[in-house]
Design a protein around this motif. Structure first.
Motif, PDB file in Angstrom:
ATOM      1  N   ARG A   1      14.648-108.950  24.729  1.00 51.00           N
ATOM      2  CA  ARG A   1      16.067-108.374  24.506  1.00 51.00           C
ATOM      3  C   ARG A   1      16.763-109.400  24.114  1.00 51.00           C
ATOM      4  NH1 ARG A   1      17.116-105.257  30.052  1.00 51.00           N
ATOM      5  NH2 ARG A   1      19.190-105.279  29.403  1.00 51.00           N
TER       6      ARG A   1
ATOM      7  N   ASP B   1      18.720 -96.965  27.264  1.00 55.81           N
ATOM      8  CA  ASP B   1      17.572 -96.460  26.569  1.00 55.81           C
ATOM      9  C   ASP B   1      17.534 -94.887  26.152  1.00 55.81           C
ATOM     10  OD1 ASP B   1      16.088 -98.690  26.510  1.00 55.81           O
ATOM     11  OD2 ASP B   1      14.497 -98.097  27.318  1.00 55.81           O
TER      12      ASP B   1
ATOM     13  N   ARG C   1      16.763 -98.784  22.507  1.00 58.75           N
ATOM     14  CA  ARG C   1      18.034 -98.857  23.031  1.00 58.75           C
ATOM     15  C   ARG C   1      18.912 -97.873  22.335  1.00 58.75           C
ATOM     16  NH1 ARG C   1      18.058-101.965  27.717  1.00 58.75           N
ATOM     17  NH2 ARG C   1      20.144-101.637  27.375  1.00 58.75           N
TER      18      ARG C   1
ATOM     19  N   THR D   1       8.423-109.499  33.096  1.00 57.35           N
ATOM     20  CA  THR D   1       6.979-108.912  33.245  1.00 57.35           C
ATOM     21  C   THR D   1       6.216-110.164  34.136  1.00 57.35           C
ATOM     22  OG1 THR D   1       7.288-107.624  31.512  1.00 57.35           O
ATOM     23  CG2 THR D   1       5.007-108.308  31.855  1.00 57.35           C
TER      24      THR D   1
ATOM     25  N   ASN E   1      15.373-105.355  20.296  1.00 54.80           N
ATOM     26  CA  ASN E   1      14.429-105.508  20.973  1.00 54.80           C
ATOM     27  C   ASN E   1      13.245-106.178  20.002  1.00 54.80           C
ATOM     28  OD1 ASN E   1      11.667-105.587  22.329  1.00 54.80           O
ATOM     29  ND2 ASN E   1      12.494-103.774  23.422  1.00 54.80           N
TER      30      ASN E   1
ATOM     31  N   GLY F   1       7.196-103.409  27.164  1.00 55.66           N
ATOM     32  CA  GLY F   1       8.279-104.045  26.350  1.00 55.66           C
ATOM     33  C   GLY F   1       9.075-103.572  25.452  1.00 55.66           C
ATOM     34  N   GLU F   2       8.436-102.412  24.892  1.00 55.41           N
ATOM     35  CA  GLU F   2       8.871-101.844  23.533  1.00 55.41           C
ATOM     36  C   GLU F   2       8.205-100.496  23.200  1.00 55.41           C
ATOM     37  OE1 GLU F   2       8.229-103.811  19.916  1.00 55.41           O
ATOM     38  OE2 GLU F   2       6.949-104.947  20.986  1.00 55.41           O
ATOM     39  N   PRO F   3       8.655 -99.505  22.759  1.00 60.05           N
ATOM     40  CA  PRO F   3       7.821 -98.314  22.407  1.00 60.05           C
ATOM     41  C   PRO F   3       6.477 -98.958  21.637  1.00 60.05           C
ATOM     42  CG  PRO F   3       9.998 -98.016  21.912  1.00 60.05           C
ATOM     43  CD  PRO F   3       9.808 -99.562  22.124  1.00 60.05           C
TER      44      PRO F   3
ATOM     45  N   ASP G   1       1.021 -97.347  29.555  1.00 59.54           N
ATOM     46  CA  ASP G   1       2.189 -97.807  28.575  1.00 59.54           C
ATOM     47  C   ASP G   1       3.185 -97.596  29.774  1.00 59.54           C
ATOM     48  OD1 ASP G   1       4.389 -97.656  27.327  1.00 59.54           O
ATOM     49  OD2 ASP G   1       3.981 -96.253  26.021  1.00 59.54           O
ATOM     50  N   THR G   2       3.781 -98.803  30.231  1.00 56.17           N
ATOM     51  CA  THR G   2       4.590 -99.010  31.222  1.00 56.17           C
ATOM     52  C   THR G   2       6.047 -99.260  30.887  1.00 56.17           C
ATOM     53  OG1 THR G   2       4.216-101.361  31.413  1.00 56.17           O
ATOM     54  CG2 THR G   2       2.722-100.083  32.572  1.00 56.17           C
ATOM     55  N   TRP G   3       7.053 -98.322  31.369  1.00 58.91           N
ATOM     56  CA  TRP G   3       8.306 -98.458  30.789  1.00 58.91           C
ATOM     57  C   TRP G   3       9.125 -98.941  31.917  1.00 58.91           C
ATOM     58  CZ3 TRP G   3      12.687 -96.707  32.895  1.00 58.91           C
ATOM     59  CH2 TRP G   3      13.947 -97.167  32.375  1.00 58.91           C
ATOM     60  N   TRP G   4       9.780-100.024  32.044  1.00 57.29           N
ATOM     61  CA  TRP G   4      10.854-100.459  32.952  1.00 57.29           C
ATOM     62  C   TRP G   4      11.721-101.658  32.276  1.00 57.29           C
ATOM     63  CZ3 TRP G   4       9.717-105.539  35.509  1.00 57.29           C
ATOM     64  CH2 TRP G   4       8.527-106.239  35.041  1.00 57.29           C
ATOM     65  N   GLN G   5      12.469-102.270  33.209  1.00 59.10           N
ATOM     66  CA  GLN G   5      13.460-103.231  32.494  1.00 59.10           C
ATOM     67  C   GLN G   5      13.536-104.418  33.611  1.00 59.10           C
ATOM     68  OE1 GLN G   5      16.667-100.212  32.694  1.00 59.10           O
ATOM     69  NE2 GLN G   5      16.735-100.601  30.526  1.00 59.10           N
ATOM     70  N   THR G   6      14.346-105.502  33.324  1.00 60.06           N
ATOM     71  CA  THR G   6      14.566-106.654  34.045  1.00 60.06           C
ATOM     72  C   THR G   6      15.308-106.185  35.353  1.00 60.06           C
ATOM     73  OG1 THR G   6      14.951-108.092  32.036  1.00 60.06           O
ATOM     74  CG2 THR G   6      15.679-108.800  34.166  1.00 60.06           C
TER      75      THR G   6
ATOM     76  N   LEU H   1       9.752 -92.707  25.051  1.00 57.92           N
ATOM     77  CA  LEU H   1      10.873 -93.831  24.959  1.00 57.92           C
ATOM     78  C   LEU H   1      11.213 -94.038  23.713  1.00 57.92           C
ATOM     79  CD1 LEU H   1      12.120 -94.953  27.566  1.00 57.92           C
ATOM     80  CD2 LEU H   1       9.724 -94.201  28.029  1.00 57.92           C
TER      81      LEU H   1
END
Ligand code: WTA
Length: 654
Positions: A535, A509, A524, A320, A530, A396-398, A420-425, A521
């Motif tokens: 993570r 996820d 995991r 992030t 988380n 970062g998490e729900p 609310d932004t969902w994404w990953q490394t 979401l």
């Protein structure tokens, strides 16, 4: 991979959530995208004519030489903006410094003790060039890997940008990680240079970054030099011929360092993240697609305008921070607020103080931070006006609907949309989030996909599940900022992300899509925890546990935690001759914190004569999870090797 039941507790509360918050009219009136219809038209084009959509997006950046093809896709290998040449530092810094934003504040930094530093784009340009030459002077060349182990100060951002400028591949290691974790990452990427600082502040205490780096570098023969930024002036050991002060080298460096022409697919950085097995994975992001993805998501999801003051509380040690403290907002020419320390230092209203002092307009944080603020009490918030805020974000998490509503009422004063932004490394940039001027929000839902993103909820066989049902979240089409590989381990890239559901990217996820097409979401579905938005792999934690001389076997599971989202619960069996005790519990907790970092310190350690296993020898994690959460076991245990184990584990319930 074990496919466990997604977080059912969260799921239940989300299922009952049906409040809808349309974008406020005054927000939409000046937003980049002003209506749901406008979003729909753009989205449709982005997936049906994606080459044209992404080519147009990429054209908003400067390219030294144009691409010949937008996408070459040979599952799972993507090449975006093929043959294009550009430099991310040029787009994040030079473009503004040499254009109309030379005197605009690029980085507005507040140290934990309270000092404030402002760097304009012109100043940032000068600093980055000098430091680029410092790295070159130490022998850094295009493609070399450089580890960065620092606290949150402008020099950390400068270090990243300078690497990008000269084409060196940075590998940032979060300053909260311990020496062992640093060693693992330096060794994996064979870093040549380490950039660190003397010490850093955290709740008034000193984090001895240089001393930890020394311990790590001693085990890393590839490291030739260590550059030390003097942040606090605390004494540190400097090893002659290896260690150099940042300020001394920078004072001697030439101020002119042209940005290297990078190919679109030249690696930009490596960032390690926990997976389901052993060692953390070094995800590799490349230059062109990552630039375009972070640029465009920041522009539209944070709806950035010229006068915005943007504050993301993430540490640059995590993805992030890479995408939404440094590269995304700077490519947009924004003013980025960076804060060095803890949110509750010296008092629990530090973040709100910063918002008021610097007239922050866009604020982006993690649900765990919001829950902490709720716990500290509303009085810390109501002391401040927060009138400058116009948009809020989480990542970062729900986020549980209760925390969402508090954020909406107490921080956003019911006037600011929440993204609310969902994404990953692995995804490099945000994939699911509301476009704030266009999409109505529902508390707890990341809502709809970003442009070009085709997410789907599927069964283990890859078949779409009906609306309202839970399943696995996959992404059907490639997108520009996707990670290209796992460093030095393409097999692991293929196995972890592209083998579960052939042809699709597997996120790890669980999710549900409701009748309105909104995504929820659910956490995991693999052995990744988380904890406060960070993570951690169970395998990583378990290997740290069994490295303790008194531990024979260990299994780690998560249990729900009001504050951290998930807490770490370790089941441990001891070597012959050692007895369970409270002292040993504490010793084991400390050990893990020392091995990995304080963020990995187990919340519970529970002793068991042996771990419950299936007849085929697999640890029964479902059963341990249930024990950790409820203290009882209701499920089928007939495949247990030793039934007495369950009874013994139960006896220890605290
Ligand atoms: C989780 C952080 C629900 C998810 C950017 C994902 C989320 C993991 C959200 C990635 C969200 C992230 N809602 N869950 N808005 N954002 N996650 O790699 O489980 O540190 O797979 O990237 O965090 O964590 P990572």
């Amino acid at each position: 991979m074990s496919t466990a039941a997604p977080e059912s507790q969260n799921f239940d509360s989300l299922l009952r959530e049906n409040r809808l918050f349309p974008p406020p009219a005054e927000f939409s009136a000046r937003a980049h995208i002003r209506s749901r219809e406008e979003y729909e038209v753009m989205y449709k084009r982005s997936v049906e004519d994606s080459d044209a959509f992404w080519a147009e997006a990429a054209s908003e950046l400067e390219w030294f030489s144009p691409w010949t093809e937008v996408l070459k896709w040979n599952v799972p290998h993507a090449q975006w903006f093929v043959d294009g040449k550009l430099n991310l530092c040029h787009n994040a810094v030079d473009r503004h410094a040499l254009g109309s934003r030379a005197d605009k504040t690029a980085i507005l930094w507040e140290g934990e003790p309270g000092e404030v530093r402002k760097l304009t784009y012109a100043e940032l340009h000068a600093e980055v060039q000098r430091f680029g030459n410092v790295l070159k002077g130490l022998g850094a060349k295009k493609g070399d890997r450089i580890a960065i182990y620092m606290g949150m100060c402008p020099e950390l951002a400068i270090a990243l940008l300078a690497c990008a400028r000269i084409g060196a591949v940075h590998s940032v290691v979060f300053g909260g990680f311990a020496a062992h974790a640093l060693v693992e990452r330096i060794q994996d990427a064979e870093c040549k240079i380490v950039i660190t600082q003397d010490t850093s502040y955290r709740r008034g205490a000193d984090i001895k970054l240089k001393a930890i780096a020394d311990e790590a570098v001693a085990a890393c023969p590839t490291v030739e030099s260590v550059v030390v930024y003097q942040r606090t002036g605390k004494p540190v050991d400097m090893q002659a011929g290896r260690d150099y002060w940042w300020h001394e080298l920078a004072a001697k460096a030439s101020p002119d360092c042209p940005a290297e022409w990078m190919d679109s697919e030249d690696p930009l950085y490596i960032l390690y993240t926990s997976g389901t097995t052993g060692k953390p994975k070094g995800l590799v992001h490349t230059t062109g697609g990552y630039s375009v993805g972070t640029y465009l998501t920041t522009k539209y999801i944070f709806d950035l305008h010229e006068d915005d003051v943007y504050f993301c509380t993430a540490d640059i040690g995590w993805v992030t921070g890479h995408s939404y403290v440094v590269y995304g907002p700077l490519q947009n020419g924004s003013t980025v607020v960076m804060y060095e320390g803890a949110p509750n230092f010296p008092e629990c209203d530090r973040l709100w103080q910063i918002v008021d002092d610097h007239k922050v307009t866009v604020f982006y944080t993690a649900p765990t931070a919001i829950r902490a603020c709720i716990k500290w009490g509303d009085q810390w918030v109501t002391k401040h006006s927060l009138a400058s805020l116009r948009l809020l974000g989480t990542v970062g998490e729900p986020i549980n609907p209760e925390a969402w509503m508090w954020y909406h009422r107490m921080i956003g004063k019911e006037r600011c949309p929440i993204v609310d932004t969902w994404w990953q490394t692995e995804t490099g940039s945000i994939l699911i989030a509301p476009i704030p001027g266009a999409v109505a929000t529902k508390p707890g839902s990341a809502t709809l996909p970003f442009f070009g993103i085709v997410p789907e909820v599927v069964t283990k066989e890859g078949d779409p599940v009906p609306a309202g049902q839970g399943g696995l979240l996959v992404i059907r089409k490639p997108w520009p900022s996707m990670a290209r590989t796992v460093y030095n381990n393409p097999e692991r890239y293929q196995a972890a992300y592209w083998s579960e559901i052939p042809g699709s990217y597997f996120t790890g996820d669980g999710a549900r899509k409701d009748a309105d097409g909104y995504f929820w979401l659910m956490g995991r579905v693999d052995d990744v925890l988380n904890v406060s938005g960070h993570r951690l792999g169970t395998a990583e934690l378990e290997s740290a546990l069994v490295a303790h001389p008194k531990v024979a076997e260990a299994a780690v599971v998560a249990r729900p935690d009001d504050l951290k989202g998930q807490a770490i619960c370790a089941f441990v069996s001891l070597e012959e001759g050692h007895e369970p005790s409270d002292e040993l519990k504490n010793e084991i907790k400390k050990w893990v914190a020392k091995e990995i970092g304080a963020l990995a310190r187990p919340d519970d350690v529970r002793f068991t004569p042996m771990l419950p296993k299936t007849r085929s020898g697999k640890i029964m994690r479902r059963l341990l999870r249930e024990l950790a959460t409820t203290g009882t076991v209701t499920g089928d245990t007939t495949t247990l090797e030793d039934f007495s184990i369950v009874a013994k584990l139960r006896e220890q319930d605290e």
